[in-house]
Design a protein around this motif. Structure first.
Motif, PDB file in Angstrom:
ATOM      1  N   SER A 175      12.094  12.209 -28.676  1.00  6.10           N
ATOM      2  CA  SER A 175      10.812  11.948 -29.314  1.00  6.10           C
ATOM      3  C   SER A 175       9.725  12.497 -28.401  1.00  6.10           C
ATOM      4  N   VAL A 176       8.794  13.242 -28.973  1.00  4.20           N
ATOM      5  CA  VAL A 176       7.790  13.938 -28.165  1.00  4.20           C
ATOM      6  C   VAL A 176       6.402  13.726 -28.750  1.00  4.20           C
ATOM      7  N   SER A 177       5.479  13.345 -27.878  1.00  2.00           N
ATOM      8  CA  SER A 177       4.057  13.343 -28.212  1.00  2.00           C
ATOM      9  C   SER A 177       3.344  14.229 -27.201  1.00  2.00           C
ATOM     10  N   ALA A 178       2.270  14.848 -27.639  1.00  2.00           N
ATOM     11  CA  ALA A 178       1.478  15.690 -26.749  1.00  2.00           C
ATOM     12  C   ALA A 178       0.012  15.525 -27.115  1.00  2.00           C
ATOM     13  N   GLY A 179      -0.856  16.113 -26.296  1.00  2.00           N
ATOM     14  CA  GLY A 179      -2.268  15.993 -26.627  1.00  2.00           C
ATOM     15  C   GLY A 179      -3.191  16.428 -25.515  1.00  2.00           C
ATOM     16  N   ILE A 180      -4.370  15.817 -25.521  1.00  2.00           N
ATOM     17  CA  ILE A 180      -5.449  16.144 -24.589  1.00  2.00           C
ATOM     18  C   ILE A 180      -6.067  14.833 -24.135  1.00  2.00           C
ATOM     19  N   SER A 181      -6.512  14.786 -22.885  1.00  2.00           N
ATOM     20  CA  SER A 181      -7.288  13.632 -22.414  1.00  2.00           C
ATOM     21  C   SER A 181      -8.529  14.113 -21.681  1.00  2.00           C
ATOM     22  N   ASP A 182      -9.565  13.295 -21.729  1.00  2.00           N
ATOM     23  CA  ASP A 182     -10.803  13.521 -20.953  1.00  2.00           C
ATOM     24  C   ASP A 182     -11.510  14.826 -21.313  1.00  2.00           C
ATOM     25  N   LEU A 183     -11.517  15.170 -22.601  1.00  2.00           N
ATOM     26  CA  LEU A 183     -12.207  16.371 -23.070  1.00  2.00           C
ATOM     27  C   LEU A 183     -13.643  15.973 -23.441  1.00  2.00           C
TER      28      LEU A 183
ATOM     29  N   GLN B  21       3.875  14.648 -37.095  1.00  2.00           N
ATOM     30  CA  GLN B  21       3.948  13.519 -38.017  1.00  2.00           C
ATOM     31  C   GLN B  21       2.696  12.644 -37.997  1.00  2.00           C
ATOM     32  N   SER B  22       2.008  12.611 -36.877  1.00  2.00           N
ATOM     33  CA  SER B  22       0.797  11.800 -36.797  1.00  2.00           C
ATOM     34  C   SER B  22      -0.109  12.354 -35.705  1.00  2.00           C
ATOM     35  N   ALA B  23      -1.380  12.035 -35.824  1.00  2.00           N
ATOM     36  CA  ALA B  23      -2.365  12.431 -34.812  1.00  2.00           C
ATOM     37  C   ALA B  23      -3.304  11.261 -34.579  1.00  2.00           C
ATOM     38  N   SER B  24      -3.489  10.911 -33.313  1.00  2.00           N
ATOM     39  CA  SER B  24      -4.324   9.776 -32.931  1.00  2.00           C
ATOM     40  C   SER B  24      -5.437  10.235 -32.010  1.00  2.00           C
ATOM     41  N   TYR B  25      -6.631   9.712 -32.241  1.00  2.00           N
ATOM     42  CA  TYR B  25      -7.771   9.987 -31.373  1.00  2.00           C
ATOM     43  C   TYR B  25      -8.346   8.676 -30.859  1.00  2.00           C
ATOM     44  N   ALA B  26      -8.866   8.733 -29.647  1.00  2.00           N
ATOM     45  CA  ALA B  26      -9.720   7.675 -29.098  1.00  2.00           C
ATOM     46  C   ALA B  26     -11.008   8.348 -28.652  1.00  2.00           C
ATOM     47  N   LEU B  27     -12.129   7.940 -29.260  1.00  2.00           N
ATOM     48  CA  LEU B  27     -13.418   8.583 -29.018  1.00  2.00           C
ATOM     49  C   LEU B  27     -14.438   7.544 -28.560  1.00  2.00           C
ATOM     50  N   PRO B  28     -14.612   7.397 -27.264  1.00  2.00           N
ATOM     51  CA  PRO B  28     -15.661   6.495 -26.772  1.00  2.00           C
ATOM     52  C   PRO B  28     -17.029   7.160 -26.878  1.00  2.00           C
ATOM     53  N   ASN B  29     -17.995   6.429 -27.396  1.00  2.00           N
ATOM     54  CA  ASN B  29     -19.356   6.957 -27.461  1.00  2.00           C
ATOM     55  C   ASN B  29     -19.939   7.117 -26.064  1.00  2.00           C
ATOM     56  N   LYS B  30     -20.504   8.265 -25.794  1.00  2.00           N
ATOM     57  CA  LYS B  30     -21.302   8.478 -24.589  1.00  2.00           C
ATOM     58  C   LYS B  30     -22.760   8.456 -25.045  1.00  2.00           C
ATOM     59  N   HIS B  31     -23.423   7.340 -24.815  1.00  2.00           N
ATOM     60  CA  HIS B  31     -24.745   7.135 -25.405  1.00  2.00           C
ATOM     61  C   HIS B  31     -25.843   7.848 -24.616  1.00  2.00           C
ATOM     62  N   TYR B  32     -26.748   8.463 -25.355  1.00  2.00           N
ATOM     63  CA  TYR B  32     -27.959   9.065 -24.801  1.00  2.00           C
ATOM     64  C   TYR B  32     -29.142   8.445 -25.547  1.00  2.00           C
ATOM     65  N   ILE B  33     -29.917   7.657 -24.832  1.00  2.00           N
ATOM     66  CA  ILE B  33     -30.982   6.861 -25.442  1.00  2.00           C
ATOM     67  C   ILE B  33     -32.329   7.533 -25.201  1.00  2.00           C
ATOM     68  N   PRO B  34     -33.099   7.817 -26.273  1.00  2.00           N
ATOM     69  CA  PRO B  34     -34.433   8.401 -26.064  1.00  2.00           C
ATOM     70  C   PRO B  34     -35.309   7.474 -25.217  1.00  2.00           C
ATOM     71  N   VAL B  35     -36.016   8.057 -24.265  1.00  2.00           N
ATOM     72  CA  VAL B  35     -36.892   7.273 -23.390  1.00  2.00           C
ATOM     73  C   VAL B  35     -38.204   6.990 -24.124  1.00  2.00           C
ATOM     74  N   ASP B  36     -38.608   5.725 -24.133  1.00  2.00           N
ATOM     75  CA  ASP B  36     -39.859   5.315 -24.782  1.00  2.00           C
ATOM     76  C   ASP B  36     -41.036   5.714 -23.896  1.00  2.00           C
TER      77      ASP B  36
ATOM     78  N   ASP C 207      -9.765  11.731 -26.303  1.00  2.00           N
ATOM     79  CA  ASP C 207      -8.341  11.575 -26.023  1.00  2.00           C
ATOM     80  C   ASP C 207      -7.589  11.789 -27.329  1.00  2.00           C
ATOM     81  N   LEU C 208      -6.672  12.733 -27.330  1.00  2.00           N
ATOM     82  CA  LEU C 208      -5.891  13.073 -28.511  1.00  2.00           C
ATOM     83  C   LEU C 208      -4.411  12.970 -28.188  1.00  2.00           C
ATOM     84  N   SER C 209      -3.649  12.389 -29.115  1.00  2.00           N
ATOM     85  CA  SER C 209      -2.192  12.374 -29.004  1.00  2.00           C
ATOM     86  C   SER C 209      -1.599  12.653 -30.380  1.00  2.00           C
ATOM     87  N   TYR C 210      -0.743  13.680 -30.455  1.00  2.00           N
ATOM     88  CA  TYR C 210      -0.061  13.967 -31.719  1.00  2.00           C
ATOM     89  C   TYR C 210       1.443  13.886 -31.495  1.00  2.00           C
ATOM     90  N   THR C 211       2.146  13.364 -32.508  1.00  2.00           N
ATOM     91  CA  THR C 211       3.566  13.065 -32.375  1.00  2.00           C
ATOM     92  C   THR C 211       4.380  13.939 -33.308  1.00  2.00           C
TER      93      THR C 211
END
Length: 320
Positions: free
Chosen positions: A154-162, A271-286, A196-200
């Protein structure tokens, strides 16, 4: 009394963080890979835990040395999926009492340095640059539970920290509003995430080694869209970046699903593809206290990067 109320229900061990750097020389052209490898074993090892019986233990130092040895002799070392399968297959084939091997490989990013040549820009044959922090990842399980001649992988592959960012064509509106809601709706914002991407792949049969030292690892033809297809990682990265860049995003969720759908549609044996996408927030300065408008999306130009807290959006798409 404690030994009478508990049993060993699961056991796995091995070597983690084995750092491997390999040079493959083809005349003046050198090819390199740098891996972080984890190799873990399961099998008839219960007594090492329950009876302090080390006679069933393949030392983790030996697992480390096998990893380096195969990095030296394997013709597949430059391709992380194949190297991981070679290592896992060797481990379950060599030791009669080991029934499963789990190998993960993290490949660090190295690219050739471009230089000026007689015909224009060209790649240097043996000089490289770390041109990104993202990593290519592979996770392999080789199962010999049904026999050393009936190996299944069984094999999964992908990308991290892109890490990616776009400055427009991202919105977030019409979400649930109640007494806890302080977030304002916005029809244009910065969108940034560390992907972070993992596909199986579908499980595959592995040919058992036939040499005395079980070191050979023959591979079949490169069936398109399968684990043997060396173009799959490039296509997955390309799909991820293109969808991120071109999708007029109504939400991270919607963009994520579009990415996953494309990976499955382009690779017949994924057979499947999984993503984890954490928001990197950029807040406009008032800057209203200075009489400067910097909050309206069309006028927002100065932002404060916020590391935490961050949203985390995950999902898996599976082939029907």
């Amino acid at each position: 009394m404690s030994h009478e109320i508990s049993v060993l229900s699961h056991a796995r061990y091995g070597k983690d963080k084995v750092r491997v750097f390999r040079v493959v020389r083809e005349g003046k052209w050198h090819h390199i890979v740098e891996y972080n490898v984890q190799a873990l074993l399961e099998g008839d090892i219960r007594t090492s835990y329950t009876e302090a019986d080390n006679s069933v233990v393949v030392a983790t130092d030996s697992i480390k040395n096998i990893t380096y040895y195969l990095a030296k002799i394997s013709p597949h070392v430059l391709i992380p999926e194949r190297f991981a399968l070679h290592l896992a297959t060797h481990l379950v084939s060599k030791y009669a009492h080991i029934h499963k091997a789990f190998v993960t490989v993290e490949q660090l990013r190295w690219s050739r340095i471009p230089i000026s040549g007689e015909q224009g820009p060209e790649d240097h044959p043996h000089a490289f640059i770390r041109d990104g922090d993202d990593k290519r990842t592979v996770s392999v399980e080789v199962d010999a539970s049904k026999g050393k001649d009936k190996l299944v992988a069984s094999v999964s592959a992908g990308i991290s920290d892109l890490l990616v960012l776009k400055t427009t064509e991202s919105a977030f509106t019409n979400f649930v509003r109640d007494k806890y809601t302080t977030l304002k709706e916005v029809d244009d914002r910065i969108l940034s995430t560390s992907i972070d991407l993992s596909y199986t792949f579908a499980p595959i049969e592995i040919a058992a080694p036939t040499d005395a030292d079980v070191e050979e690892f023959p591979i079949p033809a490169e069936l398109p869209g399968s684990v043997w297809d060396i173009t799959v990682p490039r296509k997955a990265r390309k799909a991820t970046l293109e969808i991120f860049a071109t999708d007029n995003s109504a939400s991270v969720q919607a963009t994520l699903f579009t990415m996953a759908q494309r990976i499955i549609s382009e690779n017949a044996h994924v057979q499947s593809a999984s993503y984890a996408l954490p928001n990197k927030h950029y807040i406009p300065v008032d800057m209203s206290y200075l009489g400067i408008e910097n909050l309206v999306p069309s006028k927002a130009e100065v932002f404060m990067p916020i590391a935490a807290p961050s949203g985390l959006i995950t999902a898996t798409a599976t082939r029907k």
